[in-house]
Design an enzyme around this catalytic site. Structure first.
Site, PDB file in Angstrom:
ATOM      1  N   ARG A 123       0.830  -1.214   0.000  1.00 44.38           N
ATOM      2  CA  ARG A 123       0.000   0.000   0.000  1.00 44.38           C
ATOM      3  C   ARG A 123       0.863   1.262   0.000  1.00 44.38           C
ATOM      4  NH1 ARG A 123      -5.072  -0.823   3.767  1.00 44.38           N
ATOM      5  NH2 ARG A 123      -5.702   1.009   2.591  1.00 44.38           N
ATOM      6  N   ASP A 317     -15.380   2.520   1.101  1.00 44.82           N
ATOM      7  CA  ASP A 317     -15.240   1.160   1.650  1.00 44.82           C
ATOM      8  C   ASP A 317     -16.455   0.284   1.346  1.00 44.82           C
ATOM      9  OD1 ASP A 317     -12.796   1.899   2.665  1.00 44.82           O
ATOM     10  OD2 ASP A 317     -13.528   2.288   4.685  1.00 44.82           O
ATOM     11  N   LYS A 344      -6.562  -0.263  -1.851  1.00 47.90           N
ATOM     12  CA  LYS A 344      -7.133  -0.674  -0.560  1.00 47.90           C
ATOM     13  C   LYS A 344      -6.500  -2.017  -0.147  1.00 47.90           C
ATOM     14  CE  LYS A 344      -9.616   2.926   0.099  1.00 47.90           C
ATOM     15  NZ  LYS A 344      -9.254   3.848   1.181  1.00 47.90           N
TER      16      LYS A 344
HETATM   17  C1  S3P Z   1     -10.006   5.498   6.937  1.00 45.47           C
HETATM   18  C2  S3P Z   1      -9.996   6.237   5.790  1.00 45.47           C
HETATM   19  C3  S3P Z   1     -10.256   5.671   4.457  1.00 45.47           C
HETATM   20  C4  S3P Z   1     -10.917   4.303   4.539  1.00 45.47           C
HETATM   21  C5  S3P Z   1     -10.258   3.419   5.556  1.00 45.47           C
HETATM   22  C6  S3P Z   1     -10.310   4.058   6.931  1.00 45.47           C
HETATM   23  C7  S3P Z   1      -9.721   6.169   8.219  1.00 45.47           C
HETATM   24  O1  S3P Z   1      -9.037   5.515   3.770  1.00 45.47           O
HETATM   25  O2  S3P Z   1     -10.911   3.683   3.273  1.00 45.47           O
HETATM   26  O3  S3P Z   1     -10.914   2.162   5.614  1.00 45.47           O
HETATM   27  O4  S3P Z   1      -9.982   5.586   9.297  1.00 45.47           O
HETATM   28  O5  S3P Z   1      -9.231   7.307   8.190  1.00 45.47           O
HETATM   29  P1  S3P Z   1      -8.307   6.760   3.021  1.00 45.47           P
HETATM   30  O6  S3P Z   1      -7.954   7.753   4.037  1.00 45.47           O
HETATM   31  O7  S3P Z   1      -7.105   6.161   2.367  1.00 45.47           O
HETATM   32  O8  S3P Z   1      -9.290   7.279   2.042  1.00 45.47           O
END
Ligand code: S3P
Length: 431
Positions: A123, A317, A344
């Site tokens: 990632r 998500d 993801k």
């Molecule tokens: C999250 C932000 C999102 C989400 C992840 C949880 C968080 O990701 O997809 O499951 O807790 O801040 P991104 O910040 O990469 O968009």
């Protein structure tokens, strides 16, 4: 993660459940409680593998964290009270732990190393390393800090005004948390679309002043956090699986209690309404810092829709299970502007298209999303896999409720990352 499960269809789904606590909020409650002065008691904490990785990392930095049946007590000694970990901080499968903790560690007074599982190693971390380096952080790692393992030498930081190329709450939060360590300087993050705002809301609950407008958030350095008690609302991203299940399984009615309905997270509710679902949202009186509702969903006759633009960060998500929903809607559903899916827990364009195709969906991947044509009878009699991705696993388990024949799901254990009692809830509702 090689557990496999044989899953068969159900006649209908009916009853009431309370989904586990929100993953994003649970992570932040442990982190901010660790940075605060005093005792923070967190109730309805998500005991999933990801949040337990966060607990583990902060324990390694000297924070006393006690866990008793859904209640977590954190004894914070202030941002400067963290101590140098004597072993590597293992984030497991958790991107939120990795990225938010990078922001915290960048301004610490010590050295630390972060490692995670195979998925974490793929990632992108440059999206956090880059702005933190602009603030003066000393971060190294594989491919010049683009990937884990990462090594961080904490030190002095200064404020920045950063235009993030992605709408990402993890990036925004890392920068704001680092911003709190500057010497009275302002740090601003500007996003292309607003991402989830749990950090801003919870920092305020811990006594920190955060300025916000449509797409930006600003903190001033030098502010300290004061311990508070946090009730974690049910996770709308977990509720999404049963919202979709209730809509697509015949003769169903499911009541979901205490679901968090923060407007930066409710894209799934918008999509269900756009597609014609029979859904009722009953808001509670406003909670201290996050709104909560009970939601009733019934079997629905659905139509395709287009999902794009600033709706995407509000449901990123939920896209795997929205793709399943679209297979049961008349006409075409187009999901675009969602290239973030590729980075993801798995490349969710590939895993969703690949696995749903195996059970008879008409779905094709695009460069920034997917196109699904419905309504399709899902066939089953196939072996599918979560690919180690909790949300792919749960989407496939919901699909099995309506497949003609049983399916075998590989790597079902991955589901424990965010919903340890998912199969208990599915069994409870199944008739
Ligand atoms: C999250 C932000 C999102 C989400 C992840 C949880 C968080 O990701 O997809 O499951 O807790 O801040 P991104 O910040 O990469 O968009």
């Amino acid at each position: 993660m090689s557990e496999q499960k044989k899953l068969s269809n159900v006649n209908n789904l009916a009853g009431t459940i309370e989904v586990p606590g929100d993953k994003s909020i649970s992570h932040r409650a442990v982190m901010f409680g660790s940075l605060a002065n005093g005792k923070t008691v967190i109730t309805n904490f998500l005991m999933g593998a990801d949040c337990l990785s966060t607990v583990d990392c902060f324990r390694k930095m000297g924070v006393s964290i006690d866990i008793q049946e859904g209640t977590v007590t954190v004894e914070g000694k202030g941002y400067d009270g963290l101590v140098e970990p004597s072993s590597i901080l293992d984030v497991g499968n958790s991107g939120t732990t990795t990225r938010l903790m990078m922001g915290i560690l960048a301004g610490s007074s010590f050295h630390s190393c972060i490692i995670g599982d195979e998925s974490i190693a793929k990632r992108p971390m440059a999206r956090v390393t880059k702005p933190l380096r602009l603030m003066g952080a000393k971060i190294d790692g594989r491919e010049n800090g683009q990937f884990t393992p990462l090594a961080i030498r904490g030190g002095e930081l200064h404020g920045i005004k950063y235009e993030s190329p992605v709408a990402s709450a993890q990036v925004k939060s890392a920068i704001l948390l680092a911003g709190l360590k500057t010497n009275q300087e302002e740090t601003t993050v500007i996003e292309p679309h607003k991402s989830r705002d749990h950090t801003e809301r919870m920092l305020r609950a811990f006594g920190v002043e955060v300025k916000e407008d449509e797409i930006s958030a600003t903190v001033k350095g030098g502010q300290s956090l004061t311990a508070t008690n946090i009730f974690v609302p049910g996770d709308i991203s977990s509720a999404a699986f049963f919202l979709v299940a209730g809509a697509i399984v015949p003769n169903s009615e499911i009541i979901l209690k205490n679901v968090g309905i923060n407007p930066t997270r409710t894209g799934i509710l918008d999509v269900l309404k756009m597609m014609g679902a029979s859904i009722e949202i009953i808001p509670h009186k406003e909670d201290a810092f996050e709104p909560i509702a009970d939601i009733v969903i019934k079997t629905s006759s659905l139509k395709g829709t287009t999902i794009s633009g600033d709706l995407i960060p509000k449901l990123i998500d939920e896209i795997p299970v929205i793709a399943l929903l679209a297979t049961q809607a008349e006409g075409e559903t187009i999901i675009k502007d969602a290239s973030e899916l590729k980075v993801k827990e798995t490349n969710r364009i590939d895993t969703v298209v690949g696995e749903l195709s195996k059970i008879g969906a008409t779905i094709k991947g695009t460069d920034d999303g997917m196109i699904i044509t419905g309504k399709t009878k899902l066939v089953g009699n196939a072996t599918v896999s979560s690919h180690g991705d909790h949300r792919i696993g749960m989407m496939l388990a919901v699909a099995s409720c309506i497949t003609q024949d049983a399916i075998t799901l590989y790597d079902a254990k991955a589901i424990e990352v965010s919903y340890p009692n998912f199969f208990d809830h599915l069994a409870l509702l199944s008739k």
